[in-house]
Design a protein around this motif. Structure first.
Motif, mmCIF file in Angstrom:
data_model
loop_
_atom_site.group_PDB
_atom_site.id
_atom_site.type_symbol
_atom_site.label_atom_id
_atom_site.label_comp_id
_atom_site.label_asym_id
_atom_site.label_seq_id
_atom_site.Cartn_x
_atom_site.Cartn_y
_atom_site.Cartn_z
ATOM 1 N N SER A 1 0.829 -1.198 0.000
ATOM 2 C CA SER A 1 0.000 0.000 0.000
ATOM 3 C C SER A 1 0.869 1.255 0.000
ATOM 4 O O SER A 1 2.097 1.193 0.055
ATOM 5 N N ASN A 2 0.209 2.404 -0.026
ATOM 6 C CA ASN A 2 0.903 3.692 0.049
ATOM 7 C C ASN A 2 0.961 4.221 1.471
ATOM 8 O O ASN A 2 1.187 5.421 1.685
ATOM 9 N N ASN A 3 0.769 3.339 2.423
ATOM 10 C CA ASN A 3 0.954 3.691 3.819
ATOM 11 C C ASN A 3 2.369 4.242 4.002
ATOM 12 O O ASN A 3 3.337 3.668 3.484
ATOM 13 N N PRO A 4 2.533 5.361 4.720
ATOM 14 C CA PRO A 4 3.866 5.977 4.871
ATOM 15 C C PRO A 4 4.945 5.017 5.354
ATOM 16 O O PRO A 4 6.078 5.065 4.858
ATOM 17 N N LEU A 5 4.600 4.140 6.303
ATOM 18 C CA LEU A 5 5.595 3.186 6.791
ATOM 19 C C LEU A 5 5.971 2.177 5.713
ATOM 20 O O LEU A 5 7.141 1.789 5.577
ATOM 21 N N ALA A 6 4.985 1.745 4.925
ATOM 22 C CA ALA A 6 5.242 0.776 3.867
ATOM 23 C C ALA A 6 6.135 1.372 2.788
ATOM 24 O O ALA A 6 7.063 0.722 2.288
ATOM 25 N N VAL A 7 5.865 2.617 2.422
ATOM 26 C CA VAL A 7 6.691 3.295 1.418
ATOM 27 C C VAL A 7 8.087 3.536 1.965
ATOM 28 O O VAL A 7 9.089 3.417 1.237
ATOM 29 N N ARG A 8 8.165 3.866 3.244
ATOM 30 C CA ARG A 8 9.470 4.083 3.867
ATOM 31 C C ARG A 8 10.303 2.801 3.839
ATOM 32 O O ARG A 8 11.513 2.844 3.578
ATOM 33 N N MET A 9 9.658 1.674 4.098
ATOM 34 C CA MET A 9 10.354 0.394 4.042
ATOM 35 C C MET A 9 10.833 0.105 2.622
ATOM 36 O O MET A 9 11.972 -0.325 2.395
ATOM 37 N N ALA A 10 9.975 0.339 1.637
ATOM 38 C CA ALA A 10 10.354 0.102 0.243
ATOM 39 C C ALA A 10 11.544 0.975 -0.147
ATOM 40 O O ALA A 10 12.466 0.522 -0.835
ATOM 41 N N TRP A 11 11.531 2.242 0.278
ATOM 42 C CA TRP A 11 12.636 3.148 -0.046
ATOM 43 C C TRP A 11 13.931 2.703 0.625
ATOM 44 O O TRP A 11 15.013 2.811 0.045
ATOM 45 N N THR A 12 13.832 2.182 1.851
ATOM 46 C CA THR A 12 15.013 1.679 2.544
ATOM 47 C C THR A 12 15.593 0.487 1.787
ATOM 48 O O THR A 12 16.817 0.338 1.688
ATOM 49 N N CYS A 13 14.713 -0.345 1.245
ATOM 50 C CA CYS A 13 15.176 -1.467 0.420
ATOM 51 C C CYS A 13 15.921 -0.945 -0.808
ATOM 52 O O CYS A 13 16.948 -1.514 -1.211
ATOM 53 N N TRP A 14 15.418 0.140 -1.394
ATOM 54 C CA TRP A 14 16.113 0.710 -2.551
ATOM 55 C C TRP A 14 17.474 1.254 -2.142
ATOM 56 O O TRP A 14 18.461 1.097 -2.878
ATOM 57 N N LEU A 15 17.564 1.891 -0.981
ATOM 58 C CA LEU A 15 18.850 2.396 -0.500
ATOM 59 C C LEU A 15 19.858 1.259 -0.338
ATOM 60 O O LEU A 15 21.030 1.393 -0.695
ATOM 61 N N TYR A 16 19.378 0.137 0.200
ATOM 62 C CA TYR A 16 20.258 -1.020 0.370
ATOM 63 C C TYR A 16 20.714 -1.533 -0.995
ATOM 64 O O TYR A 16 21.886 -1.870 -1.187
ATOM 65 N N TYR A 17 19.787 -1.597 -1.935
ATOM 66 C CA TYR A 17 20.116 -1.995 -3.303
ATOM 67 C C TYR A 17 21.179 -1.058 -3.891
ATOM 68 O O TYR A 17 22.180 -1.520 -4.450
ATOM 69 N N PHE A 18 21.001 0.224 -3.735
ATOM 70 C CA PHE A 18 21.943 1.200 -4.290
ATOM 71 C C PHE A 18 23.311 1.088 -3.615
ATOM 72 O O PHE A 18 24.349 1.322 -4.249
#
Length: 320
Positions: free
Chosen positions: A105-122
């Motif tokens: 979902s677009n829940n702020p915590l869910a999006v924050r988790m997804a972005w953290t995953c992207w940071l780890y990927y980067f």
């Protein structure tokens, strides 16, 4: 005709497969397609295995002491930040440490988790500098197949993780790995500062234990999925991949531990004669850390260290 038919089928399958991806990550850097990262990875492999060594063949090694200090401490800071984000977006804020599903979902915590995953990927692209430093310092013996394979496969596999499963129980190993990176890259940074700081590295011998604990925790945590009756993960293949990685590197590090410590302690004469052997032909490192290459995990100046699941970074010695 057959080739055209196969190509068309592959394109259709690829497009159908991408339709199942997480729409939240579509516009994020490098996420629209796996091809940009593939170009980066191929360029990295070509440079560290072919172009770089060729360019450095008649050049003096670069003095990268200051750059390595800044680089290693930067990785420490970045890892601390990702740990905080992983905790705040789930692992200390609602996750059960059992069947934690991905929240699409677009829940702020869910999006924050997804972005953290992207940071780890980067961060996996940033860590390619490990190998580039080896090449520029003419430490090509440390550019092993396993080292290059690890640095190549991690960003590639994590692209799929961010694209399809950015969150949930599949991120536990990433958060734990960030914790290990804080310790490991702190060690590397102090090593790079020179011999005067060697006295602060008394905890070197505990690093392999830290690796083993990490792999056990990852394997046990992800292994829960097999025994939980109702855990409807949308893409369980990622959990199996994580579990397989954890088991493989647990075995590799146990093997390293056996050859470097258990077996070594049973051969005291080798320990006693190691310095004589070094003085005679330079073939054996006097500190006794390495007992030959244990399945590519260790050599005379390289200790197996994790980065994702395996990292063949240099453990700097006083001689360096």
């Amino acid at each position: 005709m057959v080739f055209d038919s196969l190509t068309s089928g592959a394109v259709l399958l690829y497009e159908e497969w991408l339709q199942q991806a997480d729409p939240r990550t579509e516009e994020w850097p490098l996420m629209s397609s796996p091809f940009p990262q593939t170009v980066i990875i191929v360029a990295y492999i070509y440079f560290v295995t072919t172009l770089g060594p060729r360019l450095m063949e008649n050049q003096k090694p670069f003095d990268l002491k200051n750059a390595m200090i800044v680089y290693n401490f930067s990785i420490v800071g970045f890892s601390l930040y990702m740990i905080y984000e992983y905790l705040m977006s789930g692992w200390a804020n609602g996750y059960s440490y059992r069947c934690d599903l991905v929240d699409y979902s677009n829940n702020p915590l869910a999006v924050r988790m997804a972005w953290t995953c992207w940071l780890y990927y980067f961060s996996k692209f940033i860590e390619m500098l490990d190998t580039i430093f080896f090449v520029l310092r003419k430490k090509t013996s440390q550019v092993t197949f396993l080292h290059v394979f690890h640095h190549s496969i991690m960003p590639f596999t994590w692209w799929f993780g961010v694209k399809f499963s950015a969150g949930g129980m599949g991120t536990f190993h990433a958060m734990l790995n960030c914790c290990v990176h804080v310790i490991m890259y702190s060690y590397y940074a102090v090593c790079a500062m020179g011999p005067a700081y060697q006295k602060y590295l008394w905890w070197k011998k505990y690093m392999t234990i830290i690796q083993l604990v990490q792999f056990v925790m990852v394997t046990v945590h992800i292994g829960q999925y097999v025994f939980i009756e109702d855990c409807p993960w949308k893409f369980p293949v990622f959990l199996y991949i994580i579990g397989l990685y954890g088991l493989i590197f647990l075995v590799l590090f146990l093997n390293f531990w056996y050859h470097a410590y258990t077996k070594g302690k049973r051969l005291p004469k080798v320990e006693q004669n190691s310095k004589a052997l070094q003085n005679a032909n330079g073939a054996y490192h006097a500190n006794g850390v390495a007992k030959g290459a244990a399945n590519g995990i260790s050599n005379d100046k390289t200790n197996g260290v994790t980065n994702g699941f395996y990292h063949s970074n240099t453990v700097h010695t006083k001689e360096e």
